[in-house]
Scaffold this motif. Structure first.
Motif, PDB file in Angstrom:
ATOM      1  N   SER A 173      -3.056  -3.165  -0.774  1.00  0.00           N
ATOM      2  CA  SER A 173      -2.250  -3.693   0.218  1.00  0.00           C
ATOM      3  C   SER A 173      -3.162  -4.464   1.287  1.00  0.00           C
ATOM      4  O   SER A 173      -2.686  -5.483   1.835  1.00  0.00           O
ATOM      5  N   PHE A 174      -4.594  -4.214   1.388  1.00  0.00           N
ATOM      6  CA  PHE A 174      -5.311  -5.037   2.463  1.00  0.00           C
ATOM      7  C   PHE A 174      -5.513  -6.279   1.929  1.00  0.00           C
ATOM      8  O   PHE A 174      -5.164  -7.378   2.579  1.00  0.00           O
ATOM      9  N   LEU A 175      -5.929  -6.330   0.696  1.00  0.00           N
ATOM     10  CA  LEU A 175      -6.092  -7.774  -0.093  1.00  0.00           C
ATOM     11  C   LEU A 175      -4.918  -8.497  -0.274  1.00  0.00           C
ATOM     12  O   LEU A 175      -4.891 -10.010   0.019  1.00  0.00           O
ATOM     13  N   MET A 176      -3.638  -7.782  -0.348  1.00  0.00           N
ATOM     14  CA  MET A 176      -2.510  -8.912  -0.544  1.00  0.00           C
ATOM     15  C   MET A 176      -2.205  -9.418   0.854  1.00  0.00           C
ATOM     16  O   MET A 176      -2.014 -10.590   1.053  1.00  0.00           O
ATOM     17  N   ALA A 177      -2.450  -8.400   2.007  1.00  0.00           N
ATOM     18  CA  ALA A 177      -2.149  -9.029   3.344  1.00  0.00           C
ATOM     19  C   ALA A 177      -3.297 -10.199   3.689  1.00  0.00           C
ATOM     20  O   ALA A 177      -3.126 -11.182   4.070  1.00  0.00           O
ATOM     21  N   TYR A 178      -4.226 -10.021   3.366  1.00  0.00           N
ATOM     22  CA  TYR A 178      -5.713 -10.796   3.585  1.00  0.00           C
ATOM     23  C   TYR A 178      -5.457 -12.186   2.831  1.00  0.00           C
ATOM     24  O   TYR A 178      -5.357 -13.129   3.759  1.00  0.00           O
TER      25      TYR A 178
END
Length: 370
Positions: A288-293
């Motif tokens: 989720s972190f990298l998708m948002a990033y």
């Protein structure tokens, strides 16, 4: 039929472990066949070049699907096979320079087994879109042994920006790097127009490795679009092909690498905070972190690109280059498809990822409101 041909015939297109053991035993008992076995390996490597593969692509796939000793074996084969070529494109030479070729020592049966497993993978490589001339092709203009001084300065600035622990210093370094990068790109376009140079779009491949490769591919696509390039992701083989003019391709590689380093560092820091608070859902948090990033950085990059002023006399030149890039990408990939992206499932990871994207230093771009 030679021992080597007999062994290969039984395993190249078979997944049977018994056949693999029998073929390895056959080769282990025939040390006189080692030379022919090595030559057959070089033939498989040469066939990969003819099918559009490059050294980094082959090594990346071997590392993903086999083991590290297979990587050493294929690196030795690639190094031996490419020694015969007088002409090699700059990207080829750069990839060869990164090969690690220490010999792998093992008993004869284990060695033969590993070689056969490697050859089985190489023999099954399909044809892919070539991104440059095959080895041995005479180059229209001999490459300079030294990269432009501007790119050397850019690399140095980005390296310092990634290493520093002070955000203000990183911001200043990366801003200066992008300023030089943008100036270099515009200067290249203006020079090509002024001299009527036959400048045409090129292409390169950039690895998009697991885990979380979808988010990484989205980030690379955003970086490519912001730098007047097109990126096409091949999820099956773990890379994206980026199409653009050479100076812009260089910018994409540098910026993508820098942002990926920044994102990974920020993710690790945020994850440590989450663990300290008792959370253990590491995988969903990271995804989720990298998708948002990646998603939020795409918006920031697009907005930053729109804010950069362009001299009026260069607008037609840049527009024609955009058309050339799109045409070349469509020619290389006439049947691209869209991919459904799995949604983020960790709210905390998404929030932290957006925050990291808002704070990421885009080399040469001013910080924008998140």
């Amino acid at each position: 039929m030679s021992r080597v041909d007999e062994a290969l015939a039984g395993v190249l297109y078979s997944e049977d472990d018994a056949a693999l053991d029998a073929a390895a035993s056959l080769l282990a008992a025939a040390p006189e066949a080692d030379g022919q076995l090595a030559r057959r390996g070089e033939e498989f490597v040469r066939r990969a070049w003819e099918r559009g593969w490059q050294p980094a692509d082959v090594v990346r796939l071997v590392r993903r699907d086999l083991d590290e000793h297979h990587v050493r074996l294929v690196s030795v084969l690639i190094s031996a096979e490419t020694k015969q070529y007088t002409h090699l494109a700059p990207r080829w030479r750069a990839q060869l320079d990164e090969l690690e070729t220490p010999q792998w020592r093992a008993d004869r049966f284990s060695y033969a087994t590993a070689v056969l497993e490697l050859y089985r993978l190489l023999a099954r490589l399909p044809a892919i879109e070539p991104v440059g001339p095959p080895p041995g092709t005479a180059l229209s203009a001999p490459p300079s042994p030294h990269e432009p001084r501007m790119l050397t300065r850019i690399r140095a600035l980005l390296a310092k920006a990634e290493a520093t622990g002070y955000p203000e210093e990183a911001e200043a370094l990366t801003a200066k790097a992008q300023e030089l990068m943008a100036r270099h790109s515009v200067d290249e376009a203006a020079l090509a127009h002024r001299t009527h140079a036959k400048d045409a779009p090129a292409a390169c491949r950039i690895g998009v490795d697991a885990p979380y490769e979808t988010a990484k591919a989205i980030l690379l696509d955003a970086v490519a679009s912001a730098n007047r390039c097109r990126a096409v992701w091949n999820s099956a083989f773990g890379f994206s092909t980026v199409v653009g003019f050479e100076s812009d391709l260089e910018a994409v590689e540098l910026l993508y690498t820098s942002l990926l380093v920044q994102g990974t560092t920020a993710m690790t820091r945020a994850e440590a905070t989450q663990r300290a608070a008792g959370r253990k859902r590491t995988k969903t948090f990271r995804q989720s972190f990298l998708m948002a990033y990646a998603s939020h950085l795409g918006d920031r990059l697009a907005a930053a690109t729109r804010s950069v002023p362009t001299p009026d006399d260069l607008l037609p030149v840049l527009a024609s280059r955009d058309v050339a890039v799109s045409s070349r990408a469509d020619e290389m990939f006439p049947e691209t498809t869209t991919t459904r992206v799995r949604g983020a499932t960790d709210e905390s990871g998404w929030t932290h990822g957006r925050s990291a994207a808002a704070g990421a230093e885009l080399p040469g771009h001013k910080k924008l409101p998140s």
